[in-house]
Motif scaffolding. Structure first.
Motif, PDB file in Angstrom:
ATOM      1  N   ASP A   1     -22.801 -54.286  63.519  1.00 21.94           N
ATOM      2  CA  ASP A   1     -23.158 -53.096  62.695  1.00 21.94           C
ATOM      3  C   ASP A   1     -22.821 -51.919  63.890  1.00 21.94           C
ATOM      4  O   ASP A   1     -22.298 -50.981  63.714  1.00 21.94           O
ATOM      5  N   ALA A   2     -23.180 -52.374  65.280  1.00 17.42           N
ATOM      6  CA  ALA A   2     -22.941 -51.476  66.462  1.00 17.42           C
ATOM      7  C   ALA A   2     -21.314 -51.642  66.704  1.00 17.42           C
ATOM      8  O   ALA A   2     -20.640 -50.538  66.877  1.00 17.42           O
ATOM      9  N   ALA A   3     -20.584 -52.696  66.272  1.00 19.93           N
ATOM     10  CA  ALA A   3     -19.247 -52.748  66.678  1.00 19.93           C
ATOM     11  C   ALA A   3     -18.484 -52.167  65.847  1.00 19.93           C
ATOM     12  O   ALA A   3     -17.456 -51.449  65.901  1.00 19.93           O
ATOM     13  N   LYS A   4     -19.090 -52.039  64.572  1.00 18.04           N
ATOM     14  CA  LYS A   4     -18.259 -51.522  63.412  1.00 18.04           C
ATOM     15  C   LYS A   4     -18.305 -49.780  63.368  1.00 18.04           C
ATOM     16  O   LYS A   4     -17.551 -49.073  63.347  1.00 18.04           O
ATOM     17  N   PHE A   5     -19.579 -49.338  64.004  1.00 16.49           N
ATOM     18  CA  PHE A   5     -19.855 -48.009  64.311  1.00 16.49           C
ATOM     19  C   PHE A   5     -19.071 -47.606  65.356  1.00 16.49           C
ATOM     20  O   PHE A   5     -18.233 -46.433  65.272  1.00 16.49           O
ATOM     21  N   ALA A   6     -18.639 -48.313  66.403  1.00 18.31           N
ATOM     22  CA  ALA A   6     -17.795 -48.049  67.422  1.00 18.31           C
ATOM     23  C   ALA A   6     -16.346 -48.022  67.215  1.00 18.31           C
ATOM     24  O   ALA A   6     -15.799 -47.025  67.505  1.00 18.31           O
TER      25      ALA A   6
END
Length: 165
Positions: free
Chosen positions: A130-135
């Motif tokens: 989720d963090a990677a998708k947001f970034a």
């Protein structure tokens, strides 16, 4: 030694096994930020809370940057018994409620275009994907809790970094 055995031994000595385990609390319309008095419910982006030893209610922060700033301040001497942030992989960015996770196990995105209550913020997530998708969508880089440094969370002038305040 198992926890049960340790508790039994301590109880036999007239002492009780004491833990400072705490659970996150959600905020309401009247909950204000410990640092600046802003009402948490009035602003977007991830919120945070810190529990200190001997304290039943947490100190709330309207932004993760504020929480990190306080936590990483060298003058911090109170024992932290719990620290929580919101999982922005499931919480509504514009009106985040609930979805509290242990801040020390979370993934963080620093340097994104998304803003929180104080302008640029550090988005928090339970899951790395989720963090990677947001970034990928909003920019920034993924970090772990231990990778956030004091120079990343300076509170000396807000969004404009006005050092003449």
């Amino acid at each position: 030694m198992s926890a049960a055995l340790m508790a039994a031994l301590l109880a036999g000595c007239g002492q009780s096994a004491h833990t400072d385990a705490v659970a996150p609390q959600d905020f309401d319309r009247n909950t204000s930020c410990t640092l600046d008095g802003m009402l948490l419910a009035d602003y977007p982006g991830p919120k945070a809370q810190i529990f200190y030893s001997g304290q039943k209610a947490p100190d709330f922060f309207c932004d993760t940057v504020e929480m990190f700033h306080i936590y990483l301040t060298p003058e911090q001497v109170r024992k932290v018994t719990g620290i929580f942030v919101q999982d922005m992989g499931v919480a509504d960015w514009d009106a985040p409620r609930g979805h509290w996770i242990d801040a020390k196990t979370a993934y963080y995105v620093f340097g994104s275009k998304r803003e929180g209550s104080m302008g640029p913020t550090i988005a928090s997530f339970a899951r790395e994907q989720d963090a990677a998708k947001f970034a990928a969508q909003y920019g920034g880089k993924v970090y772990r809790f231990a990778d956030i440094t004091p120079d990343m969370v300076v509170l000396d002038g807000g969004v404009l970094h006005d050092r003449n305040m």
